[in-house]
Design a protein around this motif. Sequence first.
Motif: not given
Length: 202
Positions: A30-35, A64-67, A103-110
Amino acid sequence: MDETKSLQRIDTPDDGDVQYHEYSPRVIGGLILAYVLAWAPFVAGINLLEDVGGLLIIGVLVTTLVLDGRGVLSLRGRIGGGRPPGCLAIGLAIVFFPFLFFWLIPYLAIAAQDTRAAQSRRALERQQRIAELEARLGLLPESAGTCPACEKPLQSGAAYCAYCGEPVTTPLRLCPACGTRTFPDASWCPSCGHPLPPIEAG
């Protein structure tokens, strides 16, 4: 090990066990889709939806920062040796806040990669626990026939004999004319009727 555990342990040489949030496949998906949807209005040039896209990006970043704030700043231990981010890193993150959107692009992939690895690890651990319980109860594996080499029982679904190591599965034959698969001991193609080459004596 509790399967509902929300933290993932990653061993690092410097800090021992560092814990990062373990996403479920649905959440990380869901996070990747929303991004991705958040950037769509900017890429397509739809001005009316740019505000919605901006809110989506901010929502993904805040979530993502909260979690997993530590994981976001260190790319889940891929940089900085897995150490928790210090005050300097947090300060830089605040100063360069807009950069975190990219920065979220590599983070979400990882994070997605770690989620798949965690799912595979749990499936393997579950299979090992079942095998251990069956071994403690003395449950023998199901057998199916005997080995043609040593004539000892064959474990059901085995590709090799557990006693002599000989392969027990015979590969299917392929028709040289049309490529149809057929039985290992077939002499004629069931599709085109072409004669199959003789079986070489092993």
